[in-house]
Design a protein around this motif. Sequence first.
Motif, PDB file in Angstrom:
ATOM      1  N   GLY A 102      51.842  22.698  38.500  1.00 17.17           N
ATOM      2  CA  GLY A 102      52.032  22.802  37.047  1.00 17.17           C
ATOM      3  C   GLY A 102      53.475  22.613  36.633  1.00 17.17           C
ATOM      4  N   GLU A 103      54.425  22.719  37.592  1.00 16.09           N
ATOM      5  CA  GLU A 103      55.822  22.410  37.247  1.00 16.09           C
ATOM      6  C   GLU A 103      55.909  20.949  36.847  1.00 16.09           C
ATOM      7  OE1 GLU A 103      58.866  23.987  37.047  1.00 16.09           O
ATOM      8  OE2 GLU A 103      57.779  25.862  37.301  1.00 16.09           O
ATOM      9  N   ARG A 104      56.699  20.671  35.826  1.00 15.14           N
ATOM     10  CA  ARG A 104      56.844  19.293  35.336  1.00 15.14           C
ATOM     11  C   ARG A 104      58.226  18.743  35.664  1.00 15.14           C
ATOM     12  NH1 ARG A 104      51.944  17.850  35.050  1.00 15.14           N
ATOM     13  NH2 ARG A 104      50.864  19.792  34.751  1.00 15.14           N
ATOM     14  N   ILE A 105      58.342  17.431  35.580  1.00 12.55           N
ATOM     15  CA  ILE A 105      59.677  16.810  35.622  1.00 12.55           C
ATOM     16  C   ILE A 105      60.344  17.198  34.303  1.00 12.55           C
ATOM     17  CG2 ILE A 105      60.943  14.619  35.566  1.00 12.55           C
ATOM     18  CD1 ILE A 105      58.517  13.387  37.108  1.00 12.55           C
ATOM     19  N   PRO A 106      61.438  17.961  34.356  1.00 18.10           N
ATOM     20  CA  PRO A 106      62.003  18.419  33.074  1.00 18.10           C
ATOM     21  C   PRO A 106      62.865  17.352  32.395  1.00 18.10           C
ATOM     22  CG  PRO A 106      63.144  19.483  34.909  1.00 18.10           C
ATOM     23  CD  PRO A 106      62.131  18.546  35.514  1.00 18.10           C
ATOM     24  N   THR A 107      62.998  17.463  31.095  1.00 24.65           N
ATOM     25  CA  THR A 107      64.000  16.663  30.386  1.00 24.65           C
ATOM     26  C   THR A 107      65.324  17.421  30.495  1.00 24.65           C
ATOM     27  OG1 THR A 107      63.609  17.816  28.298  1.00 24.65           O
ATOM     28  CG2 THR A 107      62.288  15.837  28.721  1.00 24.65           C
ATOM     29  N   LEU A 108      66.421  16.696  30.284  1.00 28.64           N
ATOM     30  CA  LEU A 108      67.730  17.358  30.315  1.00 28.64           C
ATOM     31  C   LEU A 108      67.804  18.402  29.202  1.00 28.64           C
ATOM     32  CD1 LEU A 108      70.445  17.375  31.797  1.00 28.64           C
ATOM     33  CD2 LEU A 108      71.276  15.696  30.134  1.00 28.64           C
ATOM     34  N   ASP A 109      67.226  18.079  28.069  1.00 30.64           N
ATOM     35  CA  ASP A 109      67.150  19.025  26.952  1.00 30.64           C
ATOM     36  C   ASP A 109      66.560  20.366  27.389  1.00 30.64           C
ATOM     37  OD1 ASP A 109      67.224  16.594  24.828  1.00 30.64           O
ATOM     38  OD2 ASP A 109      67.390  18.534  23.796  1.00 30.64           O
ATOM     39  N   GLU A 110      65.433  20.285  28.060  1.00 29.89           N
ATOM     40  CA  GLU A 110      64.757  21.517  28.492  1.00 29.89           C
ATOM     41  C   GLU A 110      65.615  22.333  29.452  1.00 29.89           C
ATOM     42  OE1 GLU A 110      60.079  21.296  29.223  1.00 29.89           O
ATOM     43  OE2 GLU A 110      61.229  19.716  30.190  1.00 29.89           O
ATOM     44  N   VAL A 111      66.299  21.635  30.341  1.00 32.07           N
ATOM     45  CA  VAL A 111      67.138  22.358  31.305  1.00 32.07           C
ATOM     46  C   VAL A 111      68.266  23.063  30.560  1.00 32.07           C
ATOM     47  CG1 VAL A 111      68.654  22.151  33.316  1.00 32.07           C
ATOM     48  CG2 VAL A 111      66.607  20.725  33.168  1.00 32.07           C
ATOM     49  N   PHE A 112      68.889  22.373  29.624  1.00 35.25           N
ATOM     50  CA  PHE A 112      69.982  23.000  28.877  1.00 35.25           C
ATOM     51  C   PHE A 112      69.460  24.176  28.058  1.00 35.25           C
ATOM     52  CE2 PHE A 112      72.921  18.997  28.735  1.00 35.25           C
ATOM     53  CZ  PHE A 112      73.212  19.186  30.067  1.00 35.25           C
ATOM     54  N   GLU A 113      68.271  24.021  27.486  1.00 34.51           N
ATOM     55  CA  GLU A 113      67.695  25.127  26.725  1.00 34.51           C
ATOM     56  C   GLU A 113      67.448  26.337  27.614  1.00 34.51           C
ATOM     57  OE1 GLU A 113      64.095  23.938  24.600  1.00 34.51           O
ATOM     58  OE2 GLU A 113      65.439  22.700  23.375  1.00 34.51           O
ATOM     59  N   THR A 114      67.028  26.081  28.843  1.00 35.59           N
ATOM     60  CA  THR A 114      66.618  27.171  29.739  1.00 35.59           C
ATOM     61  C   THR A 114      67.807  27.844  30.426  1.00 35.59           C
ATOM     62  OG1 THR A 114      64.619  25.877  30.121  1.00 35.59           O
ATOM     63  CG2 THR A 114      64.968  27.747  31.580  1.00 35.59           C
ATOM     64  N   VAL A 115      68.726  27.046  30.966  1.00 37.15           N
ATOM     65  CA  VAL A 115      69.823  27.650  31.745  1.00 37.15           C
ATOM     66  C   VAL A 115      71.204  27.200  31.277  1.00 37.15           C
ATOM     67  CG1 VAL A 115      68.488  28.071  33.855  1.00 37.15           C
ATOM     68  CG2 VAL A 115      69.591  25.850  33.549  1.00 37.15           C
ATOM     69  N   GLY A 116      71.246  26.437  30.185  1.00 37.62           N
ATOM     70  CA  GLY A 116      72.499  25.809  29.753  1.00 37.62           C
ATOM     71  C   GLY A 116      73.676  26.746  29.568  1.00 37.62           C
ATOM     72  N   GLY A 117      73.446  27.900  28.971  1.00 38.11           N
ATOM     73  CA  GLY A 117      74.591  28.795  28.749  1.00 38.11           C
ATOM     74  C   GLY A 117      74.877  29.684  29.942  1.00 38.11           C
ATOM     75  N   LYS A 118      73.992  29.669  30.937  1.00 34.07           N
ATOM     76  CA  LYS A 118      74.068  30.690  31.989  1.00 34.07           C
ATOM     77  C   LYS A 118      75.032  30.341  33.119  1.00 34.07           C
ATOM     78  CE  LYS A 118      69.691  32.710  30.945  1.00 34.07           C
ATOM     79  NZ  LYS A 118      68.275  32.413  30.949  1.00 34.07           N
ATOM     80  N   LEU A 119      75.013  29.088  33.532  1.00 37.79           N
ATOM     81  CA  LEU A 119      75.869  28.650  34.643  1.00 37.79           C
ATOM     82  C   LEU A 119      76.434  27.273  34.314  1.00 37.79           C
ATOM     83  CD1 LEU A 119      73.723  29.258  37.883  1.00 37.79           C
ATOM     84  CD2 LEU A 119      75.641  30.607  37.065  1.00 37.79           C
ATOM     85  N   PRO A 120      77.617  26.941  34.835  1.00 38.17           N
ATOM     86  CA  PRO A 120      78.073  25.555  34.736  1.00 38.17           C
ATOM     87  C   PRO A 120      77.063  24.625  35.417  1.00 38.17           C
ATOM     88  CG  PRO A 120      79.840  26.978  35.509  1.00 38.17           C
ATOM     89  CD  PRO A 120      78.589  27.810  35.514  1.00 38.17           C
ATOM     90  N   ILE A 121      76.952  23.412  34.913  1.00 39.18           N
ATOM     91  CA  ILE A 121      75.975  22.466  35.474  1.00 39.18           C
ATOM     92  C   ILE A 121      76.671  21.165  35.869  1.00 39.18           C
ATOM     93  CG2 ILE A 121      73.841  21.171  35.062  1.00 39.18           C
ATOM     94  CD1 ILE A 121      72.925  23.328  33.175  1.00 39.18           C
ATOM     95  N   ASN A 122      76.472  20.800  37.142  1.00 37.34           N
ATOM     96  CA  ASN A 122      76.940  19.495  37.620  1.00 37.34           C
ATOM     97  C   ASN A 122      75.812  18.491  37.400  1.00 37.34           C
ATOM     98  OD1 ASN A 122      78.937  18.243  40.191  1.00 37.34           O
ATOM     99  ND2 ASN A 122      77.029  17.227  39.660  1.00 37.34           N
ATOM    100  N   VAL A 123      76.060  17.563  36.484  1.00 39.54           N
ATOM    101  CA  VAL A 123      75.053  16.561  36.127  1.00 39.54           C
ATOM    102  C   VAL A 123      75.371  15.273  36.880  1.00 39.54           C
ATOM    103  CG1 VAL A 123      74.121  15.181  34.227  1.00 39.54           C
ATOM    104  CG2 VAL A 123      74.701  17.587  33.845  1.00 39.54           C
TER     105      VAL A 123
END
Length: 250
Positions: A92-113
């Motif tokens: 049931g896990e999906r390929i996420p959009t970048l938007d979704e990732v930022f919404e979910t963990v964006g403020g929590k940790l720095p992200i190396n894209v």
Amino acid sequence: MFANVPRPIIFAHRGASAYAPENTLASFKMAVEQRADAIELDVKLSADGVPVVIHDPTTDRTTGAPGRVADLPLAALRELDAGRRFDEKFSGERIPTLDEVFETVGGKLPINVELTNYSTPTDDLVERVAAVVKKYNLQDKIIFSSFLPANLETAARLLPDARRGLLASYLWKGREARKQGGQSDVYHSLNPFYLDAWPGLVRRLHRQNKQVFVYTVNNPLVMRMLKAWGVDGIFTDDPLLARRVYGRGA
Ligand code: G3P
């Protein structure tokens, strides 16, 4: 960005991908739970130009469904299951959009894209990713990386406040990048393959005022060695192990 983080910085490679399917919301959430210092993810464009988070140019390995990401619109990618192949419990896990990732963990940790348009290098991935970063106001929490210098030059122009690291391919294939990475002002770090990291390289890059982030390090002995050599960060599938090895608790 990592002012109070002990070195080496622990980047959760494709999330905590030893514990959850790589590049999924589950693996990114787990990276936060396991107290990684940062998250690493891979982004490329769907056929309709949406930044999606998946490493390979094809969907085969992670979803079991054959297809090229660049040929599939978002709606088709979203039908695929990006979790079941790793473990039934993640189905049931999906390929996420970048938007979704930022919404979910964006403020929590720095992200190396990692900008991974390696099979479509003339697309407008960087422009589209930069727009998403701006939308979430994450410029100062993002590190861009890529094996393609042109991507990082574009990122420098569009988002000067985000950091940038040049990935060097392994062994002889990465020789030029390991040289250029130290010399160009475009990069804040050079990211070598772990077999190419050695004390002389680390010393030289530090003299050139670059950080050294090493991929992909899952072996405790290698983790210890890299710390002793003074590398600034490691990408690992197992942030929990890295924290233990570095004496930072489980
Ligand atoms: O960014 C480190 C590492 O992810 C680079 O290699 O193949 O996993 O993109 P790869």
